[in-house]
Design a protein around this motif. Structure first.
Motif, PDB file in Angstrom:
ATOM      1  N   ALA A   5      21.047 -13.851  -7.725  1.00  0.00           N
ATOM      2  CA  ALA A   5      21.070 -13.197  -9.591  1.00  0.00           C
ATOM      3  C   ALA A   5      22.985 -13.280 -10.114  1.00  0.00           C
ATOM      4  N   ALA A  61      18.256 -15.646 -10.301  1.00  0.00           N
ATOM      5  CA  ALA A  61      18.358 -15.256 -12.405  1.00  0.00           C
ATOM      6  C   ALA A  61      19.738 -15.711 -12.556  1.00  0.00           C
ATOM      7  N   ALA A 192      25.181  -7.887 -11.509  1.00  0.00           N
ATOM      8  CA  ALA A 192      24.158  -8.744 -11.110  1.00  0.00           C
ATOM      9  C   ALA A 192      22.793  -8.266 -10.830  1.00  0.00           C
ATOM     10  N   VAL A 195      20.526  -7.410 -13.715  1.00  0.00           N
ATOM     11  CA  VAL A 195      20.305  -9.019 -13.578  1.00  0.00           C
ATOM     12  C   VAL A 195      18.349  -9.183 -12.957  1.00  0.00           C
ATOM     13  N   ALA A 196      18.880  -8.872 -11.265  1.00  0.00           N
ATOM     14  CA  ALA A 196      17.900  -9.405 -10.075  1.00  0.00           C
ATOM     15  C   ALA A 196      16.473  -8.156 -11.233  1.00  0.00           C
ATOM     16  N   ALA A 199      15.219  -9.274 -13.510  1.00  0.00           N
ATOM     17  CA  ALA A 199      14.642 -10.732 -13.520  1.00  0.00           C
ATOM     18  C   ALA A 199      13.159 -10.411 -12.864  1.00  0.00           C
TER      19      ALA A 199
END
Length: 239
Positions: A5, A61, A192, A195-196, A199
């Motif tokens: 990510a 991602a 991040a 984000v992961a 995702a």
């Protein structure tokens, strides 16, 4: 499932590798260097620390916007390059949804915002219901005053985060009548790992794309494009 990510949509640059319900590595820098200087070295160091062969990841991602035009281009170009080289799918995660995941499970209103200058922010309004993100107001560019009016009309407790909440904190405190909490520094900025996590939900829903098809979401034109349009309009008026 192993995900790489990336997020360089704001002031912070951040990289994470997550897999099998574990956060394996996360590297974040929020300093004066440009994302072009930091993103790939961070990725390389994070991968080295966990002895990661990038060929073993299942998807890339990326926080796909809105945000800084330059930052989004750097993040998207990096994600596209890795996806193309490794023939891996991309997951386009809306930047503000990823920020909302910093407060996973919270049933209050969550309002991430990114400074868009001129007393405007990129913002969205979210909450979590039974562990799933619910979009109350999708991400858009709004004047800070209009956002405050919207939150006041909802009349519910709201958590404010993102760099826009810090930049416009004084104005927001003046305008808001709804109960509001400003996120502390360790939860305010992009991560991040969020984000992961977001995702993963997108992948389960089948929402992936090819690296070739990926495009960032800007929400509005850049300052350079606005200035060019004004020059062209002025030229037409003279003619």
């Amino acid at each position: 499932m192993k995900i790489l990510a990336l997020d360089s949509s704001g002031m912070a640059a951040t990289v994470a590798i997550a897999g099998d319900d574990r956060l394996l590595a996360e590297f974040t820098v929020n300093y004066k260097k440009t994302h072009s200087q930091t993103l790939l070295p961070m990725l390389s160091q994070a991968a080295d620390m966990i002895e990661l062969d990038l060929k073993t990841i299942d998807a890339v991602a990326v926080a796909g916007g809105p945000g800084s035009f330059t930052g989004l281009r750097i993040g998207s170009a990096t994600a596209k390059g890795i996806g193309l080289a490794l023939e891996k799918p991309l997951v386009h995660v809306p930047t503000l949804e990823a920020l909302a995941w910093n407060f996973w499970g919270c049933q209050d209103l969550i309002c991430p915002m990114m400074d868009a200058r001129r007393e405007e922010v990129y913002c969205g309004i979210y909450t979590f219901e039974e562990g799933r993100l619910r979009v109350i107001a999708d991400q858009e560019a709004l004047p800070v005053r209009k956002l405050a009016e919207r939150l006041n009309a909802m009349g519910k407790k709201v958590i404010l985060l993102g760099d826009g909440s810090k930049v416009h904190e004084a104005l927001l405190r003046e305008l808001l009548t709804a109960p509001a909490l400003f996120a502390p520094a360790h939860l305010r900025e992009q991560r991040a790992s969020s984000v992961a996590a977001c995702a993963m939900e997108y992948i389960r829903a089948g929402k992936t794309e090819s690296a070739a098809d990926h495009r960032p979401t800007y929400l509005r034109v850049s300052q350079a494009e606005r200035e060019r349009a004004l020059r062209e309009q002025a030229k037409k008026e003279k003619e």
